[in-house]
Enzyme design. Sequence first.
Site, PDB file in Angstrom:
ATOM      1  CG  HIS A 194      -6.634  -2.699   3.589  1.00 16.51           C
ATOM      2  ND1 HIS A 194      -6.744  -3.987   3.993  1.00 16.51           N
ATOM      3  CD2 HIS A 194      -5.475  -2.427   4.777  1.00 16.51           C
ATOM      4  CE1 HIS A 194      -5.677  -4.403   4.697  1.00 16.51           C
ATOM      5  NE2 HIS A 194      -5.280  -3.258   5.391  1.00 16.51           N
TER       6      HIS A 194
ATOM      7  CB  CYS B 219      -1.599  -5.891   7.253  1.00 13.83           C
ATOM      8  SG  CYS B 219      -3.368  -5.972   6.744  1.00 13.83           S
ATOM      9  CG  LEU B 220      -3.220  -3.028  12.929  1.00 10.93           C
ATOM     10  CD1 LEU B 220      -4.073  -2.104  13.238  1.00 10.93           C
ATOM     11  CD2 LEU B 220      -1.908  -3.699  14.198  1.00 10.93           C
TER      12      LEU B 220
ATOM     13  N   GLY C  85      -1.828   2.601  10.457  1.00  8.33           N
ATOM     14  CA  GLY C  85      -2.613   2.960   9.262  1.00  8.33           C
ATOM     15  C   GLY C  85      -4.100   1.790   9.674  1.00  8.33           C
TER      16      GLY C  85
ATOM     17  CD  GLN D 230      -6.666  -3.169   8.094  1.00 11.81           C
ATOM     18  OE1 GLN D 230      -6.467  -1.985   8.151  1.00 11.81           O
ATOM     19  NE2 GLN D 230      -6.064  -3.509   8.794  1.00 11.81           N
TER      20      GLN D 230
ATOM     21  CG  HIS E 157      -0.647  -1.266   3.568  1.00 14.58           C
ATOM     22  ND1 HIS E 157       0.665  -1.951   3.969  1.00 14.58           N
ATOM     23  CD2 HIS E 157      -2.314  -1.381   4.325  1.00 14.58           C
ATOM     24  CE1 HIS E 157      -0.743  -3.182   4.919  1.00 14.58           C
ATOM     25  NE2 HIS E 157      -1.774  -2.768   5.205  1.00 14.58           N
ATOM     26  CD  GLU E 158      -3.793   1.280   5.945  1.00 17.75           C
ATOM     27  OE1 GLU E 158      -5.483  -0.058   6.162  1.00 17.75           O
ATOM     28  OE2 GLU E 158      -2.884   0.869   6.823  1.00 17.75           O
TER      29      GLU E 158
HETATM   30 NI    NI Z   1      -3.045  -3.754   5.721  1.00 15.12          NI
END
Ligand code: NI
Length: 174
Positions: free
Chosen positions: A140, A94-95, A46, A51, A136-137
């Site tokens: 963000h 998380c990236l 995701g 990001q 989660h997204e």
């Molecule tokens: Ni993340």
Amino acid sequence: MSIRPLVILPDSQLRLVSSPVGEITADVRRLVDDMFETMYDAPGIGLAAIQVGVPLRVVTIDVSRDEDGRAPQVFINPEILKVSDEVSTYEEGCLSIPEYFEEVERPSRVTVRYRDLSGETKEVDADGILATCLQHEIDHLNGILFIDHISKLKRDRVVRKFTKQARDRAKGVA
Ligand code: NI
């Protein structure tokens, strides 16, 4: 399509509240293409636009974890309409916080309203990993990170570690 650089903790962009997408322009389509390419390259399941440094309410998800059977999903202006009382715990990553994983408890099921790439409004009832990933997204998009859902002790520790790494990178040490 191109891979865009990822915004990494403690970059303050990660705390921005992203703006809704209006018209779905060629730029938005390009953003979505690049987000998928960046996400698959990482690899991750995701990604939120912030990001890659774009403060728009755009999320890409593919929870299939299967290179031959990819199932890309785009959520534009996603909104959580309903969450279950029942909760599930998943180990999240998380990236923007590479190689850090921690268990997070969230509602097991969510109903999300969003627009797809053609601009059509849709709703999805998600459970399992998709429910966790959507939450989660969407966090963000509101400047919230999964480490905000863990203990302050653990959060302070990971923020300190990434702050030091960023300092070392800036100094050219690492
Ligand atoms: Ni993340």
